[in-house]
Design a protein around this motif. Structure first.
Motif, PDB file in Angstrom:
ATOM      1  N   MET A  87       0.831  -1.197   0.000  1.00  0.00           N
ATOM      2  CA  MET A  87       0.000   0.000   0.000  1.00  0.00           C
ATOM      3  C   MET A  87       0.872   1.257   0.000  1.00  0.00           C
ATOM      4  O   MET A  87       0.587   2.223  -0.710  1.00  0.00           O
ATOM      5  N   ALA A  88       1.963   1.236   0.775  1.00  0.00           N
ATOM      6  CA  ALA A  88       2.867   2.384   0.818  1.00  0.00           C
ATOM      7  C   ALA A  88       3.486   2.631  -0.559  1.00  0.00           C
ATOM      8  O   ALA A  88       3.640   3.778  -0.985  1.00  0.00           O
ATOM      9  N   ARG A 119       0.926   4.253  -2.749  1.00  0.00           N
ATOM     10  CA  ARG A 119       0.754   5.657  -2.359  1.00  0.00           C
ATOM     11  C   ARG A 119       1.923   6.501  -2.818  1.00  0.00           C
ATOM     12  O   ARG A 119       1.753   7.667  -3.182  1.00  0.00           O
ATOM     13  N   LYS A 156       1.603   9.550  -5.347  1.00  0.00           N
ATOM     14  CA  LYS A 156       1.966  10.806  -4.677  1.00  0.00           C
ATOM     15  C   LYS A 156       0.925  11.233  -3.640  1.00  0.00           C
ATOM     16  O   LYS A 156       0.556  12.401  -3.554  1.00  0.00           O
ATOM     17  N   VAL A 157       0.460  10.259  -2.853  1.00  0.00           N
ATOM     18  CA  VAL A 157      -0.497  10.533  -1.778  1.00  0.00           C
ATOM     19  C   VAL A 157       0.275  11.075  -0.581  1.00  0.00           C
ATOM     20  O   VAL A 157       1.268  10.484  -0.151  1.00  0.00           O
ATOM     21  N   GLN A 158      -0.187  12.184  -0.058  1.00  0.00           N
ATOM     22  CA  GLN A 158       0.452  12.803   1.103  1.00  0.00           C
ATOM     23  C   GLN A 158      -0.142  12.230   2.388  1.00  0.00           C
ATOM     24  O   GLN A 158      -1.335  11.954   2.458  1.00  0.00           O
ATOM     25  N   ASN A 161      -0.802   9.647   5.663  1.00  0.00           N
ATOM     26  CA  ASN A 161      -1.114   8.226   5.802  1.00  0.00           C
ATOM     27  C   ASN A 161      -2.605   8.070   6.105  1.00  0.00           C
ATOM     28  O   ASN A 161      -2.983   7.783   7.234  1.00  0.00           O
ATOM     29  N   MET A 201      -6.978   3.019   5.530  1.00  0.00           N
ATOM     30  CA  MET A 201      -7.367   2.037   4.522  1.00  0.00           C
ATOM     31  C   MET A 201      -8.583   1.295   5.057  1.00  0.00           C
ATOM     32  O   MET A 201      -8.935   1.442   6.230  1.00  0.00           O
ATOM     33  N   ASP A 237      -7.540   0.641  -0.500  1.00  0.00           N
ATOM     34  CA  ASP A 237      -7.001   1.957  -0.221  1.00  0.00           C
ATOM     35  C   ASP A 237      -7.736   2.974  -1.092  1.00  0.00           C
ATOM     36  O   ASP A 237      -7.432   3.115  -2.273  1.00  0.00           O
ATOM     37  N   ALA A 252      -7.504   6.075  -1.230  1.00  0.00           N
ATOM     38  CA  ALA A 252      -6.654   7.183  -1.671  1.00  0.00           C
ATOM     39  C   ALA A 252      -5.996   6.899  -3.024  1.00  0.00           C
ATOM     40  O   ALA A 252      -5.707   7.816  -3.776  1.00  0.00           O
ATOM     41  N   THR A 253      -5.775   5.614  -3.343  1.00  0.00           N
ATOM     42  CA  THR A 253      -5.091   5.266  -4.590  1.00  0.00           C
ATOM     43  C   THR A 253      -5.911   4.359  -5.500  1.00  0.00           C
ATOM     44  O   THR A 253      -5.573   4.201  -6.664  1.00  0.00           O
ATOM     45  N   TRP A 301      -5.957   1.199  -4.925  1.00  0.00           N
ATOM     46  CA  TRP A 301      -5.269  -0.081  -4.764  1.00  0.00           C
ATOM     47  C   TRP A 301      -6.111  -0.997  -3.878  1.00  0.00           C
ATOM     48  O   TRP A 301      -6.783  -0.541  -2.948  1.00  0.00           O
TER      49      TRP A 301
END
Length: 155
Positions: free
Chosen positions: A98-99, A102, A106-108, A110, A113, A127, A129-130, A132
Motif C-alpha cells: 500500500m505504501a 501511495r 503521490k499521496v500525502q 497516511n 485504509m 485503499d 486514496a489510490t 489499490w
C-alpha cells in the motif's frame, strides 16, 4: 594479410546476442496478444477472473504505519493503537504494498485504509486514496486470519 578481417567483416555482437528468429517470435507473440485483447473488447466478451459482486458484511478503517522492514503499527481510524508488531508478517507485506502504491500516486500523509468482509467470503484490503486493493483471502488461511483478527476486534 589474408588472416586479418576488416571491421565490416567481423560479426556484430548485437547480432549474436539475440537471434533473429527469437525477435520475430517475440513480435508475433505481442501481435497475437494485441489481436486477442482487441477482439475481446470489440465483441464485449464477458470478463473472466473478476470477483463477483457481493454485499459488504463488515468493514473497518485502519491506519498501517511501517516502522521498519518487519515492524508495523496498526491504529484505528481515530488513532487508537490496536497493535504494535515488531514482526508484522503479512500485515507488514500489505502495508508495504500500500505504501508503494501511495508513493507512486503521490499521496500525502497516511490516510486510513479499509478492510472489508463480503457475504461471499471475500476479504479485501482497499485503499481509497489510490484505488489499490488486495484480495486477502487469496493469500492463504493464515494470512487471511491476520486481517480477520483485526476486523473482529471490538470497535
Amino acid at each position: 594479410m589474408a588472416q586479418f578481417r576488416t571491421l565490416a567483416d567481423r560479426p556484430s555482437p548485437e547480432r549474436e546476442m539475440i537471434p533473429r528468429v527469437l525477435l520475430w517470435a517475440m513480435f508475433a507473440l505481442a501481435m497475437v496478444t494485441l489481436t486477442i485483447v482487441s477482439l475481446s473488447v470489440l465483441t464485449n466478451h464477458p470478463r473472466v477472473g473478476v470477483p463477483p459482486a457481493a454485499t459488504v458484511v463488515q468493514e473497518r478503517w485502519l491506519v498501517l504505519e511501517g516502522k521498519s522492514a518487519q515492524a508495523v503499527v496498526v491504529r484505528d481510524a481515530d488513532g487508537t493503537l490496536l497493535l504494535d508488531l515488531p514482526h508484522g508478517g503479512f500485515i507488514t507485506v500489505i502495508q508495504s504494498a500500500m505504501a508503494r502504491a501511495r508513493l507512486v500516486a503521490k499521496v500525502q500523509g497516511n490516510p486510513p485504509m479499509r478492510v472489508v468482509r463480503y457475504d461471499n467470503g471475500r476479504l479485501v484490503a482497499e485503499d481509497p486514496a489510490t484505488g489499490w486493493s488486495a484480495e486477502l483471502y487469496a493469500f492463504g488461511g493464515d494470512n487471511k486470519a491476520a486481517f480477520e483478527r483485526l476486523l473482529d476486534q471490538t470497535q
